[in-house]
Design an enzyme around this catalytic site. Structure first.
Site, PDB file in Angstrom:
ATOM      1  N   ALA A 132       8.948 -49.276  33.559  1.00 36.89           N
ATOM      2  CA  ALA A 132      10.391 -49.298  33.282  1.00 36.89           C
ATOM      3  C   ALA A 132      11.249 -49.466  34.528  1.00 36.89           C
ATOM      4  O   ALA A 132      12.470 -49.461  34.422  1.00 36.89           O
ATOM      5  CB  ALA A 132      10.781 -48.017  32.551  1.00 36.89           C
ATOM      6  N   SER A 138       2.914 -61.891  24.735  1.00 34.13           N
ATOM      7  CA  SER A 138       3.457 -63.143  25.268  1.00 34.13           C
ATOM      8  C   SER A 138       2.987 -64.290  24.380  1.00 34.13           C
ATOM      9  O   SER A 138       1.904 -64.225  23.784  1.00 34.13           O
ATOM     10  CB  SER A 138       2.935 -63.351  26.694  1.00 34.13           C
ATOM     11  OG  SER A 138       3.093 -64.700  27.073  1.00 34.13           O
ATOM     12  N   TYR A 167      -5.024 -63.661  31.580  1.00 32.38           N
ATOM     13  CA  TYR A 167      -3.724 -63.124  31.145  1.00 32.38           C
ATOM     14  C   TYR A 167      -3.562 -63.377  29.643  1.00 32.38           C
ATOM     15  O   TYR A 167      -3.230 -62.468  28.886  1.00 32.38           O
ATOM     16  CB  TYR A 167      -2.580 -63.795  31.921  1.00 32.38           C
ATOM     17  CG  TYR A 167      -1.213 -63.340  31.470  1.00 32.38           C
ATOM     18  CD1 TYR A 167      -0.729 -62.075  31.822  1.00 32.38           C
ATOM     19  CD2 TYR A 167      -0.397 -64.160  30.690  1.00 32.38           C
ATOM     20  CE1 TYR A 167       0.530 -61.643  31.396  1.00 32.38           C
ATOM     21  CE2 TYR A 167       0.858 -63.731  30.266  1.00 32.38           C
ATOM     22  CZ  TYR A 167       1.317 -62.488  30.625  1.00 32.38           C
ATOM     23  OH  TYR A 167       2.567 -62.062  30.209  1.00 32.38           O
TER      24      TYR A 167
HETATM   25  N1  LIG Z   1       8.807 -62.417  32.407  1.00 30.86           N
HETATM   26  C1  LIG Z   1       8.354 -63.206  31.444  1.00 30.86           C
HETATM   27  O1  LIG Z   1       8.691 -64.399  31.359  1.00 30.86           O
HETATM   28  C2  LIG Z   1       7.402 -62.654  30.405  1.00 30.86           C
HETATM   29  C3  LIG Z   1       6.972 -63.523  29.394  1.00 30.86           C
HETATM   30  C4  LIG Z   1       6.099 -63.042  28.436  1.00 30.86           C
HETATM   31  C5  LIG Z   1       5.676 -61.723  28.478  1.00 30.86           C
HETATM   32  N2  LIG Z   1       6.098 -60.892  29.468  1.00 30.86           N
HETATM   33  C6  LIG Z   1       5.608 -59.498  29.495  1.00 30.86           C
HETATM   34  O2  LIG Z   1       6.685 -58.615  29.690  1.00 30.86           O
HETATM   35  C7  LIG Z   1       6.217 -57.409  30.267  1.00 30.86           C
HETATM   36  C8  LIG Z   1       7.151 -56.975  31.391  1.00 30.86           C
HETATM   37  O3  LIG Z   1       7.061 -57.918  32.442  1.00 30.86           O
HETATM   38  P1  LIG Z   1       8.310 -58.350  33.367  1.00 30.86           P
HETATM   39  O4  LIG Z   1       8.520 -59.786  33.133  1.00 30.86           O
HETATM   40  O5  LIG Z   1       9.429 -57.410  33.183  1.00 30.86           O
HETATM   41  O6  LIG Z   1       7.667 -58.238  34.817  1.00 30.86           O
HETATM   42  P2  LIG Z   1       7.852 -57.142  35.979  1.00 30.86           P
HETATM   43  O7  LIG Z   1       6.821 -57.466  36.990  1.00 30.86           O
HETATM   44  O8  LIG Z   1       9.257 -57.034  36.393  1.00 30.86           O
HETATM   45  O9  LIG Z   1       7.477 -55.791  35.224  1.00 30.86           O
HETATM   46  C9  LIG Z   1       6.155 -55.378  35.025  1.00 30.86           C
HETATM   47  C10 LIG Z   1       6.120 -53.872  35.167  1.00 30.86           C
HETATM   48  O10 LIG Z   1       4.768 -53.422  34.946  1.00 30.86           O
HETATM   49  C11 LIG Z   1       4.459 -52.489  35.933  1.00 30.86           C
HETATM   50  N3  LIG Z   1       3.029 -52.392  36.184  1.00 30.86           N
HETATM   51  C12 LIG Z   1       2.187 -53.352  36.649  1.00 30.86           C
HETATM   52  N4  LIG Z   1       0.965 -52.827  36.818  1.00 30.86           N
HETATM   53  C13 LIG Z   1       1.032 -51.516  36.458  1.00 30.86           C
HETATM   54  C14 LIG Z   1       0.107 -50.446  36.438  1.00 30.86           C
HETATM   55  N5  LIG Z   1      -1.142 -50.589  36.875  1.00 30.86           N
HETATM   56  N6  LIG Z   1       0.517 -49.247  35.990  1.00 30.86           N
HETATM   57  C15 LIG Z   1       1.796 -49.069  35.578  1.00 30.86           C
HETATM   58  N7  LIG Z   1       2.726 -50.031  35.598  1.00 30.86           N
HETATM   59  C16 LIG Z   1       2.342 -51.250  36.038  1.00 30.86           C
HETATM   60  C17 LIG Z   1       5.197 -52.986  37.197  1.00 30.86           C
HETATM   61  O11 LIG Z   1       5.309 -51.952  38.157  1.00 30.86           O
HETATM   62  C18 LIG Z   1       6.517 -53.417  36.585  1.00 30.86           C
HETATM   63  O12 LIG Z   1       7.395 -52.322  36.492  1.00 30.86           O
HETATM   64  C19 LIG Z   1       4.775 -57.671  30.700  1.00 30.86           C
HETATM   65  O13 LIG Z   1       3.899 -57.086  29.781  1.00 30.86           O
HETATM   66  C20 LIG Z   1       4.662 -59.185  30.628  1.00 30.86           C
HETATM   67  O14 LIG Z   1       3.348 -59.606  30.369  1.00 30.86           O
HETATM   68  C21 LIG Z   1       6.972 -61.334  30.440  1.00 30.86           C
END
Ligand SMILES: NC(=O)c1ccc[n+]([C@@H]2O[C@H](COP(=O)([O-])OP(=O)(O)OC[C@H]3O[C@@H](n4cnc5c(N)ncnc54)[C@H](O)[C@@H]3O)[C@@H](O)[C@H]2O)c1
EC number: 1.1.1.300
Length: 334
Positions: free
Chosen positions: A52, A190, A215
């Site tokens: 978060a 995703s 992924y």
């Molecule tokens: N950004 C995009 O375009 C996109 C598209 C499809 C899906 N998603 C999904 O959305 C979700 C959030 O991603 P985001 O885009 O906000 O990226 P982001 O990198 O900003 O957020 C990811 C979060 O996960 C945390 N994290 C990673 N490894 C961890 C671990 N071992 N333990 C605890 N926390 C951990 C990170 O610290 C970060 O806070 C993810 O599941 C991602 O797969 C994102």
């Protein structure tokens, strides 16, 4: 000649980006960004969001706080999470929410490393001791495209964090979610699940490793997990749904190498085409609190609407087998 073609391509990209930017600031996407919903909608509800402190998770936390929820941020890096929490408290005060003292109990930071089953267990133990209820669990954290690394327990990182860590977390919190029912679980997957396959012979990618494929596989696992969990939760008043957020401008792609010269163009394109974190978080927020989805379970959403899944994400026998194998991998005793 070549220089002229590159210049023309750059100009075309710039023109397209500007046109899209103009649409962005006048179109409906921007209206969503202004946030909606009754500020008291989530009053008295406790929400746990993994990952978060940044991107979609941070935007989801900000909006749910604004709607009155008590938010627990489950984060790997305490210092970064405390920094994000400080900013969220300030934003809430500025928006006319509770004062700094009042938000202290409304926003809680807890350490959670999904790449360590020990950490997941310790986190849940503490949470179960301290929290009398849990109304919404949002499995949001994720890693994308990282080089081949293993979790503390020896699992391939993307499968280990995105699927197995959340699998254990959810299972350990199910009792609390059931006793707090009606309650909800929201899983962030995703669209890239489409390119994944569950290869039971090599779930740990020991034989071959492809970042994109792994992924996609972890995101397909998120969907199969949701569907199997929904089946197991029938009649409990705990629902679970899964979503794709679209393409969102966050740090998720930090492991992708973009050549220095191409970065300005990439930034321009992402600014024009990608969703902002708050836009991307809308479906998570919708599934966490909208009355429209009361009682709805096992479904896949995008842009706050139900979407169809490919048959491979609906295969019940694969979902059951994945569940059984995941139980063994994380060491859940039946
Ligand atoms: N950004 C995009 O375009 C996109 C598209 C499809 C899906 N998603 C999904 O959305 C979700 C959030 O991603 P985001 O885009 O906000 O990226 P982001 O990198 O900003 O957020 C990811 C979060 O996960 C945390 N994290 C990673 N490894 C961890 C671990 N071992 N333990 C605890 N926390 C951990 C990170 O610290 C970060 O806070 C993810 O599941 C991602 O797969 C994102």
């Amino acid at each position: 000649m070549a220089v002229a073609s590159v210049a023309a391509a750059l100009l075309a990209a710039l023109g397209g980006a500007l046109w899209l930017a103009a649409r962005r600031f006048s179109g409906p996407r921007n209206q969503r960004q202004q946030g909606g919903g009754d500020p008291g909608l989530m009053h008295g509800k406790t929400v746990l969001i993994t990952g978060a402190n940044s991107g979609l998770g941070r935007a989801t936390a900000a909006e749910l706080l604004r709607l009155g929820a008590r938010v627990i941020m489950g984060c790997r890096d305490r210092a970064r999470a405390e920094e994000a929490a400080g900013q969220l408290r300030q934003e809430l005060c500025q928006a006319g929410g509770a004062g700094p003292d009042g938000t202290d109990g409304q926003l809680v930071v807890k350490e959670l490393d999904l790449a360590s089953l020990r950490s997941v267990r310790a986190f849940c133990q503490e949470l179960l001791q301290e929290e009398p209820r849990l109304d919404v669990l949002i499995n949001n954290a994720g890693v994308f495209h990282c080089p081949y690394t293993k979790t503390e327990d020896g699992f391939e990182m993307q499968f280990g964090v995105n699927h197995l860590g959340h699998f254990l977390l959810t299972n350990l919190l199910l009792g609390l979610l059931k006793s707090s029912a009606p309650s909800r679980i929201v899983v962030v997957s995703s669209k890239l699940y489409k390119y994944g396959e569950i290869n039971f012979e090599d779930l740990n990618s020991e034989q071959s490793y492809n970042k994109s494929f792994c992924y996609s596989r972890s995101k397909l696992a998120n969907i199969l997990f949701t569907r199997e969990l929904a089946r197991r939760l029938e009649g409990t008043n705990v629902t679970v749904n899964v979503l794709h957020p679209g393409i969102v401008r966050t740090n998720l792609g930090r492991h992708i190498h973009i050549p220095l010269l191409a970065r300005p163009l990439f930034n321009l394109v992402s600014w024009a085409f990608f969703k902002t974190p708050l836009e991307g978080a809308q479906t998570s927020i919708y599934l966490a609190c909208s009355p429209d989805v009361e009682g709805v379970s096992g479904r896949y959403f995008g842009d706050c609407k139900e979407e169809e899944l490919l048959p491979k994400a609906m295969d019940e026998s694969v979902a059951r087998k994945l569940w059984d194998i995941s139980e063994v991998m994380v060491g859940i005793l039946k």
